[in-house]
Design a protein around this motif. Structure first.
Motif, PDB file in Angstrom:
ATOM      1  N   HIS A   1      19.044 -15.321  -1.027  1.00  0.00           N
ATOM      2  CA  HIS A   1      18.951 -13.953  -1.547  1.00  0.00           C
ATOM      3  C   HIS A   1      17.468 -13.564  -1.661  1.00  0.00           C
ATOM      4  CE1 HIS A   1      20.329 -10.824  -4.781  1.00  0.00           C
ATOM      5  NE2 HIS A   1      19.569 -10.287  -3.832  1.00  0.00           N
ATOM      6  N   ILE A   2      17.074 -12.555  -0.896  1.00  0.00           N
ATOM      7  CA  ILE A   2      15.697 -12.042  -0.944  1.00  0.00           C
ATOM      8  C   ILE A   2      15.712 -10.735  -1.745  1.00  0.00           C
ATOM      9  CG2 ILE A   2      13.708 -11.274   0.380  1.00  0.00           C
ATOM     10  CD1 ILE A   2      14.369 -14.196   0.794  1.00  0.00           C
ATOM     11  N   HIS A   3      14.844 -10.669  -2.741  1.00  0.00           N
ATOM     12  CA  HIS A   3      14.838  -9.493  -3.618  1.00  0.00           C
ATOM     13  C   HIS A   3      13.394  -9.042  -3.869  1.00  0.00           C
ATOM     14  CE1 HIS A   3      15.908  -6.686  -6.768  1.00  0.00           C
ATOM     15  NE2 HIS A   3      15.103  -7.309  -7.628  1.00  0.00           N
ATOM     16  N   ALA A   4      13.202  -7.706  -3.854  1.00  0.00           N
ATOM     17  CA  ALA A   4      11.914  -7.104  -4.235  1.00  0.00           C
ATOM     18  C   ALA A   4      12.135  -6.314  -5.518  1.00  0.00           C
ATOM     19  CB  ALA A   4      11.393  -6.185  -3.131  1.00  0.00           C
ATOM     20  N   PRO A   5      11.574  -6.737  -6.647  1.00  0.00           N
ATOM     21  CA  PRO A   5      11.826  -6.051  -7.930  1.00  0.00           C
ATOM     22  C   PRO A   5      11.414  -4.576  -7.908  1.00  0.00           C
ATOM     23  CG  PRO A   5      10.788  -8.186  -8.275  1.00  0.00           C
ATOM     24  CD  PRO A   5      10.726  -7.920  -6.800  1.00  0.00           C
ATOM     25  N   GLU A   6      11.841  -3.886  -8.968  1.00  0.00           N
ATOM     26  CA  GLU A   6      11.670  -2.442  -9.116  1.00  0.00           C
ATOM     27  C   GLU A   6      12.487  -1.731  -8.037  1.00  0.00           C
ATOM     28  OE1 GLU A   6       7.624  -1.262  -9.318  1.00  0.00           O
ATOM     29  OE2 GLU A   6       7.081  -2.739 -10.825  1.00  0.00           O
ATOM     30  N   ASN A   7      13.810  -1.785  -8.231  1.00  0.00           N
ATOM     31  CA  ASN A   7      14.727  -1.231  -7.243  1.00  0.00           C
ATOM     32  C   ASN A   7      14.544   0.272  -7.035  1.00  0.00           C
ATOM     33  OD1 ASN A   7      15.685  -3.780  -7.213  1.00  0.00           O
ATOM     34  ND2 ASN A   7      17.752  -3.312  -7.964  1.00  0.00           N
ATOM     35  N   ALA A   8      14.053   0.986  -8.056  1.00  0.00           N
ATOM     36  CA  ALA A   8      13.929   2.447  -7.935  1.00  0.00           C
ATOM     37  C   ALA A   8      12.812   2.855  -6.993  1.00  0.00           C
ATOM     38  CB  ALA A   8      13.701   3.067  -9.310  1.00  0.00           C
ATOM     39  N   VAL A   9      11.923   1.934  -6.654  1.00  0.00           N
ATOM     40  CA  VAL A   9      10.785   2.265  -5.789  1.00  0.00           C
ATOM     41  C   VAL A   9      11.120   1.854  -4.353  1.00  0.00           C
ATOM     42  CG1 VAL A   9       8.336   1.908  -5.363  1.00  0.00           C
ATOM     43  CG2 VAL A   9       9.212   1.896  -7.711  1.00  0.00           C
ATOM     44  N   PRO A  10      11.154   2.799  -3.404  1.00  0.00           N
ATOM     45  CA  PRO A  10      11.419   2.424  -2.007  1.00  0.00           C
ATOM     46  C   PRO A  10      10.279   1.583  -1.447  1.00  0.00           C
ATOM     47  CG  PRO A  10      11.747   4.785  -2.369  1.00  0.00           C
ATOM     48  CD  PRO A  10      11.065   4.255  -3.581  1.00  0.00           C
ATOM     49  N   LYS A  11      10.642   0.599  -0.613  1.00  0.00           N
ATOM     50  CA  LYS A  11       9.638  -0.308  -0.045  1.00  0.00           C
ATOM     51  C   LYS A  11       9.917  -0.461   1.436  1.00  0.00           C
ATOM     52  CE  LYS A  11      10.177  -2.695  -4.398  1.00  0.00           C
ATOM     53  NZ  LYS A  11      11.383  -1.910  -4.734  1.00  0.00           N
ATOM     54  N   ASP A  12       8.861  -0.440   2.224  1.00  0.00           N
ATOM     55  CA  ASP A  12       9.022  -0.596   3.666  1.00  0.00           C
ATOM     56  C   ASP A  12       7.691  -1.034   4.253  1.00  0.00           C
ATOM     57  OD1 ASP A  12      10.311  -0.675   6.044  1.00  0.00           O
ATOM     58  OD2 ASP A  12      10.471   1.501   6.324  1.00  0.00           O
TER      59      ASP A  12
ATOM     60  N   TRP B   1       0.855  -1.199   0.000  1.00  0.00           N
ATOM     61  CA  TRP B   1       0.000   0.000   0.000  1.00  0.00           C
ATOM     62  C   TRP B   1       0.881   1.236   0.000  1.00  0.00           C
ATOM     63  CZ3 TRP B   1      -0.303   4.214   3.143  1.00  0.00           C
ATOM     64  CH2 TRP B   1      -1.408   5.070   2.953  1.00  0.00           C
ATOM     65  N   SER B   2       0.470   2.252  -0.756  1.00  0.00           N
ATOM     66  CA  SER B   2       1.153   3.540  -0.755  1.00  0.00           C
ATOM     67  C   SER B   2       0.099   4.634  -0.860  1.00  0.00           C
ATOM     68  CB  SER B   2       2.146   3.635  -1.924  1.00  0.00           C
ATOM     69  OG  SER B   2       1.447   3.644  -3.162  1.00  0.00           O
ATOM     70  N   GLU B   3       0.549   5.884  -0.887  1.00  0.00           N
ATOM     71  CA  GLU B   3      -0.398   6.999  -0.990  1.00  0.00           C
ATOM     72  C   GLU B   3      -1.150   6.985  -2.303  1.00  0.00           C
ATOM     73  OE1 GLU B   3       1.672  10.596  -0.319  1.00  0.00           O
ATOM     74  OE2 GLU B   3       2.139  10.168   1.774  1.00  0.00           O
ATOM     75  N   SER B   4      -0.606   6.317  -3.294  1.00  0.00           N
ATOM     76  CA  SER B   4      -1.277   6.217  -4.589  1.00  0.00           C
ATOM     77  C   SER B   4      -2.230   5.039  -4.663  1.00  0.00           C
ATOM     78  CB  SER B   4      -0.237   6.111  -5.713  1.00  0.00           C
ATOM     79  OG  SER B   4       0.577   7.251  -5.738  1.00  0.00           O
ATOM     80  N   GLY B   5      -2.356   4.274  -3.591  1.00  0.00           N
ATOM     81  CA  GLY B   5      -3.266   3.139  -3.566  1.00  0.00           C
ATOM     82  C   GLY B   5      -2.513   1.830  -3.378  1.00  0.00           C
ATOM     83  N   GLY B   6      -3.178   0.725  -3.665  1.00  0.00           N
ATOM     84  CA  GLY B   6      -2.577  -0.590  -3.504  1.00  0.00           C
ATOM     85  C   GLY B   6      -1.889  -1.049  -4.772  1.00  0.00           C
ATOM     86  N   ASP B   7      -0.960  -2.030  -4.599  1.00  0.00           N
ATOM     87  CA  ASP B   7      -0.260  -2.573  -5.753  1.00  0.00           C
ATOM     88  C   ASP B   7       0.292  -3.947  -5.382  1.00  0.00           C
ATOM     89  OD1 ASP B   7       0.751  -2.801  -8.244  1.00  0.00           O
ATOM     90  OD2 ASP B   7       2.188  -1.147  -8.088  1.00  0.00           O
ATOM     91  N   LEU B   8       0.589  -4.745  -6.408  1.00  0.00           N
ATOM     92  CA  LEU B   8       1.233  -6.037  -6.198  1.00  0.00           C
ATOM     93  C   LEU B   8       2.720  -5.829  -5.913  1.00  0.00           C
ATOM     94  CD1 LEU B   8      -0.378  -8.200  -9.019  1.00  0.00           C
ATOM     95  CD2 LEU B   8      -0.763  -8.419  -6.572  1.00  0.00           C
ATOM     96  N   LEU B   9       3.218  -6.514  -4.904  1.00  0.00           N
ATOM     97  CA  LEU B   9       4.630  -6.447  -4.554  1.00  0.00           C
ATOM     98  C   LEU B   9       5.175  -7.870  -4.542  1.00  0.00           C
ATOM     99  CD1 LEU B   9       7.180  -4.976  -3.545  1.00  0.00           C
ATOM    100  CD2 LEU B   9       6.285  -5.265  -1.222  1.00  0.00           C
ATOM    101  N   PHE B  10       5.993  -8.206  -5.517  1.00  0.00           N
ATOM    102  CA  PHE B  10       6.519  -9.561  -5.636  1.00  0.00           C
ATOM    103  C   PHE B  10       7.781  -9.715  -4.786  1.00  0.00           C
ATOM    104  CE2 PHE B  10       3.917  -9.137  -9.369  1.00  0.00           C
ATOM    105  CZ  PHE B  10       3.244 -10.348  -9.378  1.00  0.00           C
ATOM    106  N   ILE B  11       7.843 -10.822  -4.080  1.00  0.00           N
ATOM    107  CA  ILE B  11       9.019 -11.192  -3.288  1.00  0.00           C
ATOM    108  C   ILE B  11       9.663 -12.408  -3.946  1.00  0.00           C
ATOM    109  CG2 ILE B  11       9.870 -11.884  -1.025  1.00  0.00           C
ATOM    110  CD1 ILE B  11       8.737  -9.067  -1.080  1.00  0.00           C
TER     111      ILE B  11
END
Length: 796
Positions: A664-675, A603-613
C-alpha cells in the motif's frame, strides 16, 4: 440777450437727461459727492450733461454743451460712502463755461432756440403723424414700457404747450442710442424735433416688421432636423447657465485637439474623415455617439508624449536595494538595462517575466523598477481574462465597444513609454471567445509591437517604447509566449531572508499603519523565527506580514484602552498570547526514522514543500494499492517503482515473499492533489524499506525521477525544493546528478545549510537512505557510492 446763471455741474455716462425725466443716479466720486451736497444744502438746481466718451476722464472737452437743468428730489446716503440721488429734468440749457475746484460748476443759459416760433399747421400735422406712428409702434413692439402706453392714453388734441412734453416722453421710449438721444435733445426747433422723431419711429417700425417677416420665414422653412438642432443649442445654453457639462464637444475644439495630439498623419487624416461624418449627423443619432467616442479615444492616446528622466545608475541601484531584500539576479538585469540605455541611447526595451511563488514581491518589484528608471507605472491584471477583445479591443460595430486593456492603460497613464506590468500572465484562459495569450504575442514581440493594431482604433500604435514586465507563479504559459520573454525565476525566501525582511521592512510598515511609535513595540529574533516556522508555511512573506499586522493591531487596541504609551516586547514566551496556538509544527518523521516512510520533495505554484511517501506491506496477492489524491503521472511512477523492486528481489533478503504480499503506497494529506514524476526515487526507497524491514534515515530527503533501469533523471523546481527541505530541518538532500549544474548557478546558494548529494542510480539512494548492511543491496553493473565518496559529495 438771455441772462446766464451759475449752477453746479453733474456729468453722466451712457445716459441723456430729458426734461420731465426722473432718473436715479449713483454717485461715488468725491468731487461729484461735493457737488450733490452743495446743491442739496442750498436748495438750488444743477446742470446735468452727458460725457461723450464714458471711458475718458471727466473734463470740459469731453462734455456735450447741451444738457438739462435738474432738481434733486431725493438723496440717500449708503453705508459705503456713496450716494443714491433721484434727479428730475426741468429745462434744456446750454453751457457757456465750466470751472473746477472741490466741485464742478458751470455758467449756463437757456437753450437758444427753445421757444422759437414755427408754422403752427406744420407742427400740428407732424404732431398727429408722430402720435399715429407711435401708436402703431407700440402694437408692433411687445416690449414697450408702461410709461409709454400711459403717455399715449393721455394724449388728447393738439396743444402747442404739450408738444415738447410729448416729444421728450416718446424720445425716451423709442430712441435706443446715446448719440441719437443727444441729437434729439439738441434739435433747434419744435418742427425739427418732430421730424427727427417721426424718422426714428419709422426706422424702428421697419426694423420690427423686418424682424417679424424673418421670423415667419425661418419658422416655415425650418425642417425637423433644423428644429432638433435649434432645440439642442438652446439646451446647451441652458446647461451652460446651470453649470452642467455640455452634451456635445465643440467641433472647433475637437479640431484643435486633433492638431495638438501629435498623432501620425495617416491617423490624423482618419480622425478628420470621421469628424466630417459627425458634422453631417444629427446629434441625437446613435452613430454620432459612436464616432464622437472614437475621435475622443484617438485624441486621448499618448502618441508621442513621453516621460523624460535622467538615468542615474547609482541612485537606481540604491533604490532597488532599499526597497527589496535579495533578488540580486533581478536587480542586476535591471541595472544592465539602464547601463545600455545610457550608453547606447535608445536601447531595445527588454520584456522580463518574473516567475515565482506568491508573496515574494514580484508586483512591488515592478513598481520599484519603474521608480528607479524614471518611468510611470501602470498595471493590468490578466487573471481570469478569457476574451481576446480584452487585449486587442472590440470592433466599433459592437454596442459598447472600447479599446483593449493595453490602450486603456496608456490613456490612463498619459505617456507612451511607461513601465507596463502584466500581472498573473499564467492565469490567462481561453474559450470560444478567443485566446488572449495568442493576442499577447503581438504585444510582447519586439519585432511586432511597433505596429500594434487595436481592433477599436483600426490604426497602428507604436508600443516599442513601453517596457513590459510580466509576472507569473509558474511557467504554465504557452511556449511561443515564453519564447518572447526573458524569464527570471524568483525563488522562495529562506528563514533567514524572511527574518531580515521582517525586521527591515514589515515591522516598520505595520507600526506606522497601526499608529504605533517605533519604541512601543519590539520584536525579538526568536519571536520572528518562531512566527516563520510555526505560524506560516509559505515561500513568500505575505502570511508573515499578516501575523505581524495582527500583533500590532492587538497592541494598538491595548494602548488605546490604557490611554498611555507602554513598551511591549514580543518574544517566544508571549507569542502564543498574541497569535494563539501554533498552526504548524516540524514534522515528527524528521525526528525519528521509520520503516517505509520517506521524505520526498514536491513543487507547486506556492513554492516547495515536503511530500512524505508511506509504504505498508500486507498479506495478499502481490497487488499495489495507491491512495492520497494521486495524479496520473504519479501513479505511473509507482508502477515503475514496483517493476524495479520485482526485478531485484532475487538479490535482496526479503522479510516476506513479494508474490504473497500487497503493498500500500500512500501520500498523506488526501485533500491536496499530487502529481508529477519526481517522487519516483522516494517510492522505490519506501518499497525497499518495507520489503527489507529497514528503517529510513529521517534526516535525508530525496527527489528524482527513476527509469526501469534504475537511472535517476533530472527534475524541476530544484531551488524551491531545497528551501523546503531546509525549512523541514533536513540535513541531507539527494538530487539527480544532472541537476548539479542548476545547483551551481543557484542564487543565494551560500544560504543553504544542508548537504546536497547528487546521485545517478537508484542503488546510491538505497545505500544512503536505508539503515541496512550494504551486502543486502547488490548492484547490477551500476556504480554505488561508498561511505568515503558519500562524505565527499555532501560538500555541495
Amino acid at each position: 440777450m438771455t441772462k446766464s446763471s451759475k449752477l453746479p455741474l453733474l456729468s453722466l455716462k451712457d445716459i441723456v437727461m430729458f426734461p420731465g425725466m426722473a432718473l436715479p443716479i449713483f454717485v461715488d466720486r468725491k468731487r461729484t459727492i461735493n457737488t450733490v451736497e452743495l446743491t442739496k444744502a442750498n436748495a438750488i438746481r444743477l446742470m446735468i450733461v452727458t460725457q461723450k466718451n464714458c471711458i475718458s476722464k471727466q473734463c470740459a472737452a469731453e462734455l456735450y454743451n447741451i444738457g438739462c437743468i435738474g432738481v434733486i428730489r431725493q438723496l440717500l446716503r449708503l453705508p459705503d460712502g456713496t450716494m443714491k440721488v433721484m434727479v428730475e429734468g426741468v429745462q434744456r440749457s446750454e453751457i457757456i463755461s465750466t470751472r473746477s475746484n472741490n466741485f464742478q460748476c458751470c455758467e449756463v443759459i437757456p437753450f437758444a432756440y427753445e421757444y422759437q416760433t414755427s408754422n403752427p399747421r406744420t407742427i400740428e400735422s407732424l404732431f398727429r403723424m408722430v402720435v399715429n406712428r407711435f401708436e402703431c409702434y407700440l402694437h408692433l413692439n411687445k416690449r414697450y414700457s408702461e410709461e409709454a402706453e400711459l403717455t399715449l392714453r393721455m394724449i388728447g388734441g393738439f396743444d402747442l404747450k404739450e408738444v415738447n412734453k410729448l416729444f421728450d416722453t416718446i424720445a425716451i421710449s423709442v430712441v435706443p442710442g446715446l448719440k441719437q438721444k443727444q441729437r434729439m435733445l439738441e434739435a433747434p426747433t419744435i418742427e425739427a424735433r418732430l421730424e427727427i422723431l417721426a424718422e426714428r419711429i419709422e426706422y424702428e417700425m421697419s426694423s420690427l416688421l423686418l424682424e417679424d417677416r424673418l421670423q415667419d420665414r425661418i419658422k416655415h422653412q425650418m425642417e425637423k432636423s433644423q428644429k432638433e438642432y435649434f432645440l439642442h443649442e438652446q439646451l446647451k445654453a441652458i446647461q451652460k447657465e446651470l453649470g452642467e457639462p455640455e452634451e456635445l464637444s465643440d467641433i472647433d475644439r475637437v479640431v484643435g485637439c486633433i492638431e495638438a495630439s501629435k498623432m501620425p498623419e495617416d491617423v490624423k487624416a482618419k480622425a478628420k474623415r470621421e469628424l466630417r461624418k459627425l458634422r453631417t449627423m444629427a446629434p441625437s443619432s446613435a452613430d454620432s455617439n459612436v464616432i464622437r467616442s472614437y475621435i475622443e479615444v484617438l485624441i486621448s492616446l499618448p502618441w508621442k508624449r513621453k516621460s523624460v528622466a535622467q538615468i542615474d545608475i547609482n541612485k537606481a541601484e540604491d533604490l532597488l536595494n532599499a526597497n527589496h531584500y535579495g533578488l540580486s539576479e533581478v536587480k542586476s538585469r535591471v541595472i544592465e538595462h539602464l547601463v545600455i540605455s545610457k550608453r547606447a541611447g535608445k536601447a531595445r526595451t527588454p520584456i522580463l517575466c518574473f516567475v515565482g511563488p506568491p508573496g515574494v514581491g514580484k508586483t512591488s518589484l515592478g513598481r520599484s523598477i519603474a521608480k528607479a528608471i524614471g518611468r510611470r507605472f501602470v498595471r493590468a491584471s490578466l487573471g481570469g481574462v478569457h476574451d481576446e477583445a480584452e487585449i486587442r479591443g472590440h470592433r466599433r460595430t459592437y454596442v459598447g465597444s472600447m479599446p483593449g486593456k493595453i490602450l486603456q492603460s496608456l490613456i490612463k497613464v498619459k505617456v507612451c513609454n511607461p513601465l507596463f506590468l502584466l500581472d498573473e500572465v499564467d492565469k490567462v484562459g481561453s474559450d470560444l471567445r478567443g485566446d488572449p495569450a495568442s493576442a499577447l504575442l503581438e504585444v510582447l514581440d519586439p519585432e511586432q509591437n511597433s505596429f500594434f493594431c487595436d481592433h477599436y482604433i483600426e490604426v497602428e500604435f507604436d508600443l516599442s517604447d513601453v517596457m513590459f514586465i510580466a509576472t507569473a507563479n509558474s511557467l504554465n504559459i504557452p511556449k511561443p509566449l515564453v519564447d518572447r520573454m526573458e524569464v527570471i525565476k524568483i525563488p522562495g525566501y529562506t528563514e533567514d531572508e524572511k527574518a531580515n525582511i521582517a525586521h527591515a521592512y514589515l515591522i516598520k510598515k505595520h507600526l506606522i499603519n497601526s499608529g504605533l511609535k517605533e519604541g512601543e513595540v519590539c520584536f525579538s529574533k526568536n519571536a520572528i523565527n518562531e512566527m516563520i516556522r510555526y505560524y506560516t508555511r509559505e515561500p513568500g512573506v505575505r502570511s508573515l506580514e499578516k501575523e505581524i499586522a495582527k500583533i500590532c493591531r492587538k497592541i494598538a487596541r491595548k494602548a488605546l484602552n490604557l490611554k498611555e504609551s507602554t513598551h511591549h516586547v514580543i518574544s517566544s514566551n508571549n507569542l502564543k498570547h498574541y497569535l494563539g496556538n501554533p498552526k504548524y509544527s516540524i514534522t515528527n518523521s524528521l525526528k525519528q526514522g521509520r520503516i517505509g516512510q520517506v521524505a520526498g520533495l514536491a513543487w507547486s505554484e506556492s513554492g516547495g514543500d515536503l511530500l512524505f511517501i508511506e509504504a505498508l506491506i500486507l498479506s495478499g496477492k502481490g497487488r499495489i494499492l495507491r491512495t492520497g489524491s494521486l495524479g496520473k503521472v504519479m501513479k505511473e511512477s509507482i508502477e515503475a517503482a514496483r517493476s524495479i523492486t520485482r526485478s531485484r528481489v532475487c538479490v535482496v533478503n526479503l522479510c516476506a515473499p513479494i508474490s504473497e504480499s500487497d503493498i500500500h503506497i500512500h501520500a498523506p494529506e488526501n485533500a491536496v492533489p499530487k502529481d508529477g514524476p519526481s517522487a519516483g526515487v522516494a517510492v522505490v526507497v519506501s518499497i525497499f524499506s518495507v520489503l527489507t524491514d529497514s528503517i529510513v534515515r529521517s534526516e535525508v530527503a530525496v527527489t528524482g525521477e527513476v527509469t526501469l533501469n534504475g537511472e535517476v533523471l533530472p527534475i524541476g523546481g530544484l531551488t524551491e525544493k531545497l528551501y523546503a527541505a531546509q525549512r523541514g530541518n533536513a540535513r541531507t538532500v539527494l538530487i539527480p546528478e544532472d541537476n548539479l549544474k542548476e545547483l551551481e548557478s543557484m542564487p543565494n546558494r551560500s544560504k543553504l545549510t544542508i548537504n546536497v548529494v547528487p546521485i545517478k542510480w537508484i542503488d546510491q539512494a538505497l545505500i544512503i537512505m536505508l539503515k541496512t548492511p550494504q551486502k543486502l543491496l547488490k548492484s547490477f553493473g551500476v556504480p554505488t557510492v561508498t561511505p568515503s565518496s558519500y562524505a565527499h559529495q555532501t560538500e555541495y
